[in-house]
Design an enzyme around this catalytic site. Structure first.
Site, mmCIF file in Angstrom:
data_model
loop_
_atom_site.group_PDB
_atom_site.id
_atom_site.type_symbol
_atom_site.label_atom_id
_atom_site.label_comp_id
_atom_site.label_asym_id
_atom_site.label_seq_id
_atom_site.Cartn_x
_atom_site.Cartn_y
_atom_site.Cartn_z
ATOM 1 C CG ASP A 92 -2.138 0.927 1.002
ATOM 2 O OD1 ASP A 92 -2.192 1.608 -0.037
ATOM 3 O OD2 ASP A 92 -2.998 0.983 1.897
ATOM 4 C CB CYS A 275 -13.938 -21.573 19.940
ATOM 5 S SG CYS A 275 -13.283 -21.620 18.260
ATOM 6 C CB CYS A 280 -10.099 -23.613 20.878
ATOM 7 S SG CYS A 280 -10.307 -21.832 20.695
HETATM 8 N N1 GUN Z 1 -6.157 1.590 3.344
HETATM 9 C C1 GUN Z 1 -7.391 1.775 3.854
HETATM 10 N N2 GUN Z 1 -8.080 2.645 3.096
HETATM 11 C C2 GUN Z 1 -7.284 3.016 2.100
HETATM 12 C C3 GUN Z 1 -7.446 3.913 0.985
HETATM 13 O O1 GUN Z 1 -8.495 4.537 0.782
HETATM 14 N N3 GUN Z 1 -6.360 4.040 0.136
HETATM 15 C C4 GUN Z 1 -5.209 3.362 0.348
HETATM 16 N N4 GUN Z 1 -4.212 3.502 -0.528
HETATM 17 N N5 GUN Z 1 -5.044 2.527 1.376
HETATM 18 C C5 GUN Z 1 -6.065 2.369 2.242
HETATM 19 ZN ZN ZN Z 2 -11.043 -21.351 18.557
#
Ligand code: GUN
Ligand code: ZN
Length: 652
Positions: A92, A275, A280
């Protein structure tokens, strides 16, 4: 590399794959957010695949770039070396930090160049995070800047690019952003939604996904930034989201919270080992509460990851089974916000309709929105069209298309006027001839189990004078056949339906199973009550219906393959009937309208040709193998020709 291939689908949701330099993404897929600093990552990246089957991850190139030590290591060893992960890594760009801190200290070219240098498999353009509260002008400016940067990024890279779709809550801008992202991106990453997810504002999320949808190219992956709660995976998948990513597993763990598809549970209150997952089995949650803080956090993060990975698998299975709406409705009980989101989803039926399958095996009522699913909306509007010019319709009891009832049911009054009946089903009034069609024919709701249900009601004929009672089965059979062809092909279908078909009925259930014409088997009635053509039936359709109705036209280079029974690939589609939908039967014809084969659509017509890879139509019969594989008959609940069809298949 880079072409998305669709393998299975349920509506907009799809099982597909995309090749990256470090292996394939098999979608829908969850990319857990991994911290670039291994010391701050609760579950080491190498364990993600081994222990949880998570084969790809996302990390922040911005945090990597900004942090002394990490930047140098990433430049030297690559992002895969830094993380110790050799599967696909998406990075990202830092726009989220703009949302969290109000600014980012890096420019779009610099962060893109960095992502490329460190060997990111999917680099993200530095977008402008448009807040849900942004007014139209601010949102428009954010979209424009994002698009400008995406175009510049595309100029300099041939690698896979994720291009964010912004626009806040402004539908026109979401659509525009989706169109523009589709021109440059390989992954269309819907962003600016984290505040909505945090506040369970699923109706707003539904509305923006509906607005963006027509602009999203079908051959690109759709990513939804920040979808981390397992209760929301099925919901997001309904809208065609292929990629989820989230750091929630860790964020929730830090606050002592466990994520389940049924909702969030605080570890503090857990006194019972409810769970039964494999983690678990090693150490129940009641014991985890007693661990030292850091170990507890790791255990919770692992638990959350396992639950998320399992739920993604569940979503994938539901897509294969055609039960994604049911799963989404089940999951919506986790939070009223999700229930409200589903209601907003069904109000946007029009974006679901082009890819809504012609039929499914089952229709099971789960919740308040079940009766408003796109399949029902389409069915009822089709019924209304079919009823035009016919009637009046007299109410008749439940599910009566069986010989013993038809034999005694008058089809005309004494004056020779046609009598029409309709069955008051929970979905609405359904004309007698159409009751076996999906979703009416496989509807399973509370009504089926009501003890108050009476048998088949006698129609009220007090206002008509009837001819002498005689066996009406043959008349009704002809009307049924004609109705089905009219249902499928409109006025042209009526003429076809008037041909002298002979009918084969199931000895066990009495239902029509096949139609013969000129001694040849021409149509086989599937579990959904629709006549599916054999090769001979397709020839009959071709001579009865004017092009392009019921047809998909095959490019010259592929005609030989299709005529020999090979599937028709998307890139060889030249045109056809745009009213067909996935699951429809289609005649595969060449440029001169010669019949090559009979197929069932995998893609919607609007997607054909736009998908570079993959099958558009699966061939089910061709000249040398003229009969499609018949569907097995449903198992009856009881014996005898009038036994109702079994609608209880599937698990509880
Ligand atoms: N991570 C969470 N929301 C966003 C977004 O709108 N743009 C980008 N690039 N990363 C994100
Ligand atoms: Zn569990």
């Amino acid at each position: 590399m880079g072409d998305f291939e669709l393998l299975e689908r349920d509506g907009l949701a799809r099982i597909g794959r995309l090749s990256t330099p470090h292996g394939r993404l098999e979608t829908p897929v969850l990319l857990p957010v991994v911290h670039p600093d291994p010391a701050r990552q609760p579950v080491p990246a190498p364990e993600l695949r081994r222990k949880f089957g998570l084969s790809a991850v996302i990390t922040s190139s911005y945090i990597t770039w900004r942090t002394p030590g990490l930047r140098e290591r990433a430049e030297a060893e690559g992002i895969h070396g830094l993380l110790g992960f050799d599967g696909p890594v998406m990075t990202d760009s830092g726009a989220f930090q703009q949302h969290a801190y109000g600014h980012v200290e890096v420019g779009p070219e610099e962060i893109l160049g960095f992502q490329r240098r460190i060997g990111s498999d999917i680099a993200t353009v530095l977008d402008v995070f448009v807040e849900p509260s942004a007014d139209h002008a601010a949102a428009e400016a954010g979209v424009a800047t994002t698009t400008e940067r995406a175009r510049a990024a595309r100029e300099v890279t041939r690698g896979l690019l994720a291009v964010p779709v912004q626009g806040g809550l402004h539908g026109d801008l979401r659509y525009r952003s989706a169109v523009e992202a589709s021109e440059t991106g390989d992954v269309l990453a819907v962003g600016g939604v984290v505040p909505l997810l945090e506040q369970y504002r699923f109706p707003a999320l539904a509305q923006l996904l509906i607005a963006a949808r027509p602009g999203l190219a079908p051959d690109k992956l759709v990513h939804l930034f920040g979808t981390g709660h397992p209760a929301a995976f099925a919901f997001a998948a309904l809208f065609g989201v292929d990629v989820f990513d989230s750091s929630s597993y860790h964020k929730f763990a830090r606050r002592g919270n466990l994520m389940f598809p049924e909702g969030t549970v605080s570890l503090d209150g857990i006194r019972e080992p409810f769970c039964g997952c494999r983690l678990c089995g090693e150490l129940p949650l009641t014991e985890v509460a007693r661990l030292p803080a850091e170990e507890k956090e790791r255990r919770l993060a692992e638990h959350n990851l396992l639950v998320c990975a399992t739920e993604v698998a569940r979503v994938r299975q539901a897509i294969r089974d055609g039960t994604l709406w049911e799963l989404a409705e089940r999951r919506a009980t986790a939070h009223p916000g999700l229930l409200a989101g589903l209601r907003a989803a069904v109000r946007g039926a029009r974006v679901f309709l082009p890819t809504e399958p012609e039929s499914r095996r089952n229709f099971r009522v789960i919740g308040a929105t079940s009766g408003l699913r796109p399949s029902v909306i389409r069915f009822l509007s089709h019924v209304a069209r079919w009823k035009e010019g016919k009637g009046p319709f007299r109410p008749l009891g439940w599910r009566p298309l069986v010989p013993s009832i038809l034999r005694a049911l008058p089809s005309e009054d004494a004056g020779g006027a046609m009598l029409y009946y309709e069955v008051p089903t929970p979905l609405g009034g359904v004309p007698l001839e159409l009751t076996e069609l999906y979703p009416s024919g496989c509807y399973l709701g509370m009504e089926e189990f009501s003890e108050e249900r009476t048998g088949v009601a006698a129609p009220d004929l007090s206002d008509v004078s009837l001819p002498e009672a005689r066996d009406q089965l043959e008349v009704w059979t002809r009307r049924h056949v004609r109705a089905l062809f009219e249902w499928q092909h409109g006025a042209e279908g009526v003429t076809l339906g008037q041909r002298p078909f002979e009918v084969e009925r199931s000895r066990r259930t009495g239902r029509v199973r096949a139609l013969f014409h000129g001694g040849r088997r021409t149509f086989i009635l599937d579990f959904d009550g629709l006549p599916r053509p054999t090769f001979a039936g397709a020839e009959l359709l071709r001579s009865s219906l004017a092009p392009p109705r019921a047809r998909i036209r095959v490019a010259a280079d592929a005609t030989e393959f299709v005529a020999a029974g090979r599937s028709l690939f998307s890139k060889f589609v030249e045109g056809g009937d745009s009213s067909l939908v996935p699951g429809s039967s289609a005649l595969l014809v060449d440029g001169a309208d010669r019949l090559l084969a009979v197929g069932r659509l995998v893609l919607a017509p609007v997607e054909m040709g736009r998908m570079a890879r993959g099958v558009a139509v699966r061939v089910v019969a061709h000249a040398k193998a003229p009969e499609p594989m018949p569907e097995p008959e449903p198992t009856p609940l009881g014996e005898g020709e009038d036994a109702p069809p079994d609608r209880s298949t599937g698990q509880l």
